[in-house]
Design an enzyme around this catalytic site. Sequence first.
Site, PDB file in Angstrom:
ATOM      1  CG  ASP A 180     -20.625  26.605 -41.922  1.00  0.00           C
ATOM      2  OD1 ASP A 180     -20.726  27.041 -42.920  1.00  0.00           O
ATOM      3  OD2 ASP A 180     -19.728  26.042 -41.539  1.00  0.00           O
ATOM      4  CE  LYS A 198     -15.930  25.048 -42.212  1.00  0.00           C
ATOM      5  NZ  LYS A 198     -17.463  24.404 -42.330  1.00  0.00           N
TER       6      LYS A 198
HETATM    7  P1  NAP Z   1     -17.282  16.182 -40.571  1.00  0.00           P
HETATM    8  O1  NAP Z   1     -17.043  17.025 -39.364  1.00  0.00           O
HETATM    9  O2  NAP Z   1     -16.389  15.271 -41.025  1.00  0.00           O
HETATM   10  O3  NAP Z   1     -18.739  15.065 -40.136  1.00  0.00           O
HETATM   11  C1  NAP Z   1     -19.076  13.916 -40.840  1.00  0.00           C
HETATM   12  C2  NAP Z   1     -20.198  13.667 -40.210  1.00  0.00           C
HETATM   13  O4  NAP Z   1     -20.824  12.512 -41.232  1.00  0.00           O
HETATM   14  C3  NAP Z   1     -19.863  12.885 -38.880  1.00  0.00           C
HETATM   15  O5  NAP Z   1     -21.292  12.865 -38.066  1.00  0.00           O
HETATM   16  C4  NAP Z   1     -19.975  11.275 -39.417  1.00  0.00           C
HETATM   17  O6  NAP Z   1     -20.099  10.264 -38.686  1.00  0.00           O
HETATM   18  C5  NAP Z   1     -21.059  11.317 -40.692  1.00  0.00           C
HETATM   19  N1  NAP Z   1     -20.766  10.245 -41.776  1.00  0.00           N
HETATM   20  C6  NAP Z   1     -19.544  10.185 -42.532  1.00  0.00           C
HETATM   21  N2  NAP Z   1     -19.719   9.073 -43.377  1.00  0.00           N
HETATM   22  C7  NAP Z   1     -20.956   8.581 -43.006  1.00  0.00           C
HETATM   23  C8  NAP Z   1     -21.741   7.215 -43.330  1.00  0.00           C
HETATM   24  N3  NAP Z   1     -20.953   6.730 -44.462  1.00  0.00           N
HETATM   25  N4  NAP Z   1     -22.661   6.764 -42.694  1.00  0.00           N
HETATM   26  C9  NAP Z   1     -23.113   7.596 -41.488  1.00  0.00           C
HETATM   27  N5  NAP Z   1     -22.721   8.674 -41.175  1.00  0.00           N
HETATM   28  C10 NAP Z   1     -21.478   9.153 -41.981  1.00  0.00           C
HETATM   29  O7  NAP Z   1     -18.040  16.825 -41.840  1.00  0.00           O
HETATM   30  P2  NAP Z   1     -18.913  18.030 -41.815  1.00  0.00           P
HETATM   31  O8  NAP Z   1     -17.989  19.358 -42.044  1.00  0.00           O
HETATM   32  O9  NAP Z   1     -19.791  18.279 -40.849  1.00  0.00           O
HETATM   33  O10 NAP Z   1     -19.605  18.096 -43.149  1.00  0.00           O
HETATM   34  C11 NAP Z   1     -20.599  17.311 -43.135  1.00  0.00           C
HETATM   35  C12 NAP Z   1     -21.386  17.325 -44.789  1.00  0.00           C
HETATM   36  O11 NAP Z   1     -21.972  18.669 -44.539  1.00  0.00           O
HETATM   37  C13 NAP Z   1     -20.339  17.261 -45.869  1.00  0.00           C
HETATM   38  O12 NAP Z   1     -21.062  16.724 -46.832  1.00  0.00           O
HETATM   39  C14 NAP Z   1     -20.230  18.928 -46.169  1.00  0.00           C
HETATM   40  O13 NAP Z   1     -19.953  19.096 -47.528  1.00  0.00           O
HETATM   41  C15 NAP Z   1     -21.467  19.366 -45.759  1.00  0.00           C
HETATM   42  N6  NAP Z   1     -21.356  20.759 -45.432  1.00  0.00           N
HETATM   43  C16 NAP Z   1     -22.176  21.732 -46.220  1.00  0.00           C
HETATM   44  C17 NAP Z   1     -22.345  23.051 -45.988  1.00  0.00           C
HETATM   45  C18 NAP Z   1     -23.069  23.781 -46.595  1.00  0.00           C
HETATM   46  O14 NAP Z   1     -22.924  25.340 -46.854  1.00  0.00           O
HETATM   47  N7  NAP Z   1     -24.052  23.362 -47.283  1.00  0.00           N
HETATM   48  C19 NAP Z   1     -21.554  23.511 -44.922  1.00  0.00           C
HETATM   49  C20 NAP Z   1     -20.766  22.640 -44.170  1.00  0.00           C
HETATM   50  C21 NAP Z   1     -20.904  21.341 -44.600  1.00  0.00           C
HETATM   51  P3  NAP Z   1     -19.039   9.714 -37.731  1.00  0.00           P
HETATM   52  O15 NAP Z   1     -18.946  10.547 -36.580  1.00  0.00           O
HETATM   53  O16 NAP Z   1     -19.676   8.332 -37.437  1.00  0.00           O
HETATM   54  O17 NAP Z   1     -17.699   9.664 -38.549  1.00  0.00           O
END
Ligand code: NAP
Length: 293
Positions: A114, A78
């Site tokens: 998004d 992305k």
């Molecule tokens: P990302 O860029 O990898 O960010 C992950 C986030 O989650 C970071 O803030 C990370 O914290 C935190 N995290 C991961 N594991 C954790 C844990 N065990 N405890 C506390 N915090 C934790 O991922 P992303 O793209 O933002 O996606 C995040 C979620 O949103 C995913 O589940 C994804 O599938 C979902 N999502 C959904 C949609 C939708 O349309 N519904 C769209 C986009 C994303 P750190 O900074 O400390 O690593």
Amino acid sequence: MKLFEQLDKIDDKTKITGIFGYPVEHSLSPLFHNAAFARLGLDFVYLPFPVKPGELKMAVESIKSFNMVGMNVTIPHKEKVLLYLDEISPEANAIGAVNTIHNREGKLIGYNTDGDGFIESLKKQGGFDPKDKNVFLLGAGGAAYAISFALIRDGIKKLILVNRTYSKGKGLLEHLKKIFQDKCQLSLIELEEKDSSFIMSEIDLLINATSLGMYPDDSILITPEILPPNIFIYDVVYNRKTPLLKLAEERKLTSLGGLDMLVYQGALSFQIWTGRKAPVETMKRVLMQKFVK
Ligand code: NAP
């Protein structure tokens, strides 16, 4: 038109869309986009393309060479994909990530749906208008960047950020301050402070934009006892009913899950590619059927 009738018609005029990601085999987007094309009788098809990190440039070039109409882009591409596009929308530029590419007469334009998908689902599905509201946002990854940008642009009053890795939270805070200056009251708290009932008492909307909740044994980041009675809960995780959503249900709190955001961000991509309003109910129905099975 039924989906199998639609597939029967695929020929050299069929317009190709799809998703670049790695891994991509679990993506739900082919399911609901193909159902939406069939619903409107559009001669379009949506395919998943596994694109390894070193192959992104070549994959993006193929959009032009195969005259594809557009593409979604997901993890891990992305951010990097911005380098290979001809034009980038102001939102995608500010968020620093693209999830939708449109091939407009040989020019590749990048968008990010998004944030708007989140807002549309919140308003249309959840009946919640974020204007002048206080929001608590967990996470500082890609989803948090898109959501916080859209919420501030839409006029929330206060945004409190918290993230496991404080420095990444700080990065998001500084990014938002640079774009919006004092349009919204912005703060970042330490992880230990998140369980303060004093902070939570003034919150209207709590969002989990972390990946926590994706796996069966995942915990909830928030202490249940501190949730005020009228808070709206949004969990962006979409592969299951998360512990946070179960808690919201138990407490009879209004809530939305990631499938709603997924559908609405997809609907906006659909509209960019086809120029038609997406059949959101159809998209949602096929997803729900998949999850009930
Ligand atoms: P990302 O860029 O990898 O960010 C992950 C986030 O989650 C970071 O803030 C990370 O914290 C935190 N995290 C991961 N594991 C954790 C844990 N065990 N405890 C506390 N915090 C934790 O991922 P992303 O793209 O933002 O996606 C995040 C979620 O949103 C995913 O589940 C994804 O599938 C979902 N999502 C959904 C949609 C939708 O349309 N519904 C769209 C986009 C994303 P750190 O900074 O400390 O690593």
